[in-house]
Design an enzyme around this catalytic site. Sequence first.
Site, PDB file in Angstrom:
ATOM      1  N   ASN A   8       0.865  -1.178   0.000  1.00 14.73           N
ATOM      2  CA  ASN A   8       0.000   0.000   0.000  1.00 14.73           C
ATOM      3  C   ASN A   8       0.902   1.229   0.000  1.00 14.73           C
ATOM      4  O   ASN A   8       1.514   1.549   1.014  1.00 14.73           O
ATOM      5  CB  ASN A   8      -0.880  -0.039   1.262  1.00 14.73           C
ATOM      6  CG  ASN A   8      -1.660   1.249   1.475  1.00 14.73           C
ATOM      7  OD1 ASN A   8      -1.775   2.073   0.566  1.00 14.73           O
ATOM      8  ND2 ASN A   8      -2.201   1.425   2.671  1.00 14.73           N
ATOM      9  N   LYS A  10       0.042   4.250  -0.200  1.00 12.90           N
ATOM     10  CA  LYS A  10      -0.616   5.428   0.392  1.00 12.90           C
ATOM     11  C   LYS A  10      -0.420   6.639  -0.548  1.00 12.90           C
ATOM     12  O   LYS A  10      -0.350   6.457  -1.757  1.00 12.90           O
ATOM     13  CB  LYS A  10      -0.097   5.693   1.799  1.00 12.90           C
ATOM     14  CG  LYS A  10      -0.119   4.420   2.662  1.00 12.90           C
ATOM     15  CD  LYS A  10       0.098   4.675   4.105  1.00 12.90           C
ATOM     16  CE  LYS A  10       0.119   3.352   4.863  1.00 12.90           C
ATOM     17  NZ  LYS A  10       0.151   3.511   6.291  1.00 12.90           N
ATOM     18  N   HIS A  96      -9.382   0.967   5.261  1.00  9.98           N
ATOM     19  CA  HIS A  96      -8.090   1.167   5.926  1.00  9.98           C
ATOM     20  C   HIS A  96      -8.304   2.087   7.141  1.00  9.98           C
ATOM     21  O   HIS A  96      -9.135   2.992   7.092  1.00  9.98           O
ATOM     22  CB  HIS A  96      -7.095   1.781   4.945  1.00  9.98           C
ATOM     23  CG  HIS A  96      -5.694   1.786   5.470  1.00  9.98           C
ATOM     24  ND1 HIS A  96      -5.251   2.717   6.379  1.00  9.98           N
ATOM     25  CD2 HIS A  96      -4.654   0.955   5.241  1.00  9.98           C
ATOM     26  CE1 HIS A  96      -3.979   2.455   6.683  1.00  9.98           C
ATOM     27  NE2 HIS A  96      -3.598   1.393   5.996  1.00  9.98           N
ATOM     28  N   GLU A  98      -6.702   4.516   8.174  1.00  6.33           N
ATOM     29  CA  GLU A  98      -6.530   5.941   7.869  1.00  6.33           C
ATOM     30  C   GLU A  98      -7.794   6.517   7.235  1.00  6.33           C
ATOM     31  O   GLU A  98      -8.042   7.723   7.323  1.00  6.33           O
ATOM     32  CB  GLU A  98      -5.302   6.131   6.963  1.00  6.33           C
ATOM     33  CG  GLU A  98      -4.011   5.915   7.751  1.00  6.33           C
ATOM     34  CD  GLU A  98      -2.822   5.481   6.922  1.00  6.33           C
ATOM     35  OE1 GLU A  98      -2.850   5.607   5.686  1.00  6.33           O
ATOM     36  OE2 GLU A  98      -1.851   4.974   7.537  1.00  6.33           O
ATOM     37  N   GLU A 166      -5.076  -5.113  10.819  1.00  2.00           N
ATOM     38  CA  GLU A 166      -4.034  -4.099  10.973  1.00  2.00           C
ATOM     39  C   GLU A 166      -4.267  -3.335  12.278  1.00  2.00           C
ATOM     40  O   GLU A 166      -5.054  -2.372  12.306  1.00  2.00           O
ATOM     41  CB  GLU A 166      -4.074  -3.108   9.808  1.00  2.00           C
ATOM     42  CG  GLU A 166      -3.862  -3.737   8.454  1.00  2.00           C
ATOM     43  CD  GLU A 166      -3.350  -2.725   7.458  1.00  2.00           C
ATOM     44  OE1 GLU A 166      -2.225  -2.883   6.994  1.00  2.00           O
ATOM     45  OE2 GLU A 166      -4.070  -1.748   7.170  1.00  2.00           O
ATOM     46  N   GLY A 172       2.880   1.938  10.764  1.00  2.18           N
ATOM     47  CA  GLY A 172       3.865   3.007  10.602  1.00  2.18           C
ATOM     48  C   GLY A 172       4.633   3.342  11.869  1.00  2.18           C
ATOM     49  O   GLY A 172       5.325   4.356  11.931  1.00  2.18           O
ATOM     50  N   SER A 211       3.720  -2.495  10.215  1.00  2.22           N
ATOM     51  CA  SER A 211       5.178  -2.559  10.403  1.00  2.22           C
ATOM     52  C   SER A 211       5.786  -3.900  10.014  1.00  2.22           C
ATOM     53  O   SER A 211       6.711  -4.397  10.674  1.00  2.22           O
ATOM     54  CB  SER A 211       5.554  -2.189  11.844  1.00  2.22           C
ATOM     55  OG  SER A 211       5.176  -0.847  12.112  1.00  2.22           O
TER      56      SER A 211
HETATM   57  C1  PEP Z   1      -0.683   0.010   6.250  1.00  2.00           C
HETATM   58  O1  PEP Z   1      -0.917   1.193   6.388  1.00  2.00           O
HETATM   59  O2  PEP Z   1      -1.468  -0.717   5.602  1.00  2.00           O
HETATM   60  C2  PEP Z   1       0.546  -0.520   6.827  1.00  2.00           C
HETATM   61  C3  PEP Z   1       0.593  -1.776   7.145  1.00  2.00           C
HETATM   62  O3  PEP Z   1       1.581   0.376   7.041  1.00  2.00           O
HETATM   63  P1  PEP Z   1       3.074   0.040   7.593  1.00  2.00           P
HETATM   64  O4  PEP Z   1       3.530  -1.246   6.959  1.00  2.00           O
HETATM   65  O5  PEP Z   1       3.908   1.218   7.156  1.00  2.00           O
HETATM   66  O6  PEP Z   1       2.966  -0.093   9.078  1.00  2.00           O
END
Ligand code: PEP
Length: 249
Positions: A8, A10, A96, A98, A166, A172, A211
């Site tokens: 992703n 973003k 998601h 976000e 998630e 992040g 992460s």
């Molecule tokens: C995400 O936003 O879907 C995600 C998993 O981000 P990150 O791997 O940067 O934690």
Amino acid sequence: MGKLIVGNWKMNGLGTSLAEAQAVAAGLGSSSGGPGVRVGLCPPATLVERMARSLSGSPVLVGGQDCRAEASGAFTGDVSAEMLSEAGAVLVILGHSERRSGYGETDALVAAKVEAALRAGLEPIICVGETLAEREAGRAVAVVSAQVRGSLPQALAGRAFSVAYEPVWAIGTGLTPTTAQIEEIHTAVRAEMSAVLGAPGARAPILYGGSVKPGNAAEILSASEVGGALVGGASLKSVDFLGIIAGAG
Ligand code: PEP
């Protein structure tokens, strides 16, 4: 069944970033992560068509990061599932965290978007996950189970899709849950998927996201009920993303 590893991007990426996507496609031959691994990249909407074109003939699937529930209309700035599909997307990330936190997306809205994605022939990746406050209050299983119940429409039965767990506090941040914590939530997600959809809910993969890096991918991906990964930051660099894919073997 092979794992599904999806990046992703973003709101990152200009035309020059397509070289990273091409490097992922080129690297898949040598670091394919074992038989049956499916790999996807979800760039910003502006790059979907160009990425799909530049990766045509490669096994890398291209996806969107969100879509509107309606097919068309007076919705300034939004993109429909049909538009993503026409641009060459086959996947779409929906719900998601976000989007849930930044745009107030509810489970009901996510479910409507999932129906739109299916209508357009896209394979939805439906995201769920608890906040740190919810985990600390001992509510992680209850929160995630309720999100699964509310975000998965009946129309998913018999269709290709996945759910991505998630934890918001792991996105992040460099923090990851323990394997036991991941397995606890994935087991609860599986139970809820089966309760909502019956047998089809027992088969669709459950991805982990938050992460994931080359250094922790193999351990996370070998946990029970982990059918793949949704990767944010580490999907922007082909070397890191290929390292994660290699962990899916
Ligand atoms: C995400 O936003 O879907 C995600 C998993 O981000 P990150 O791997 O940067 O934690």
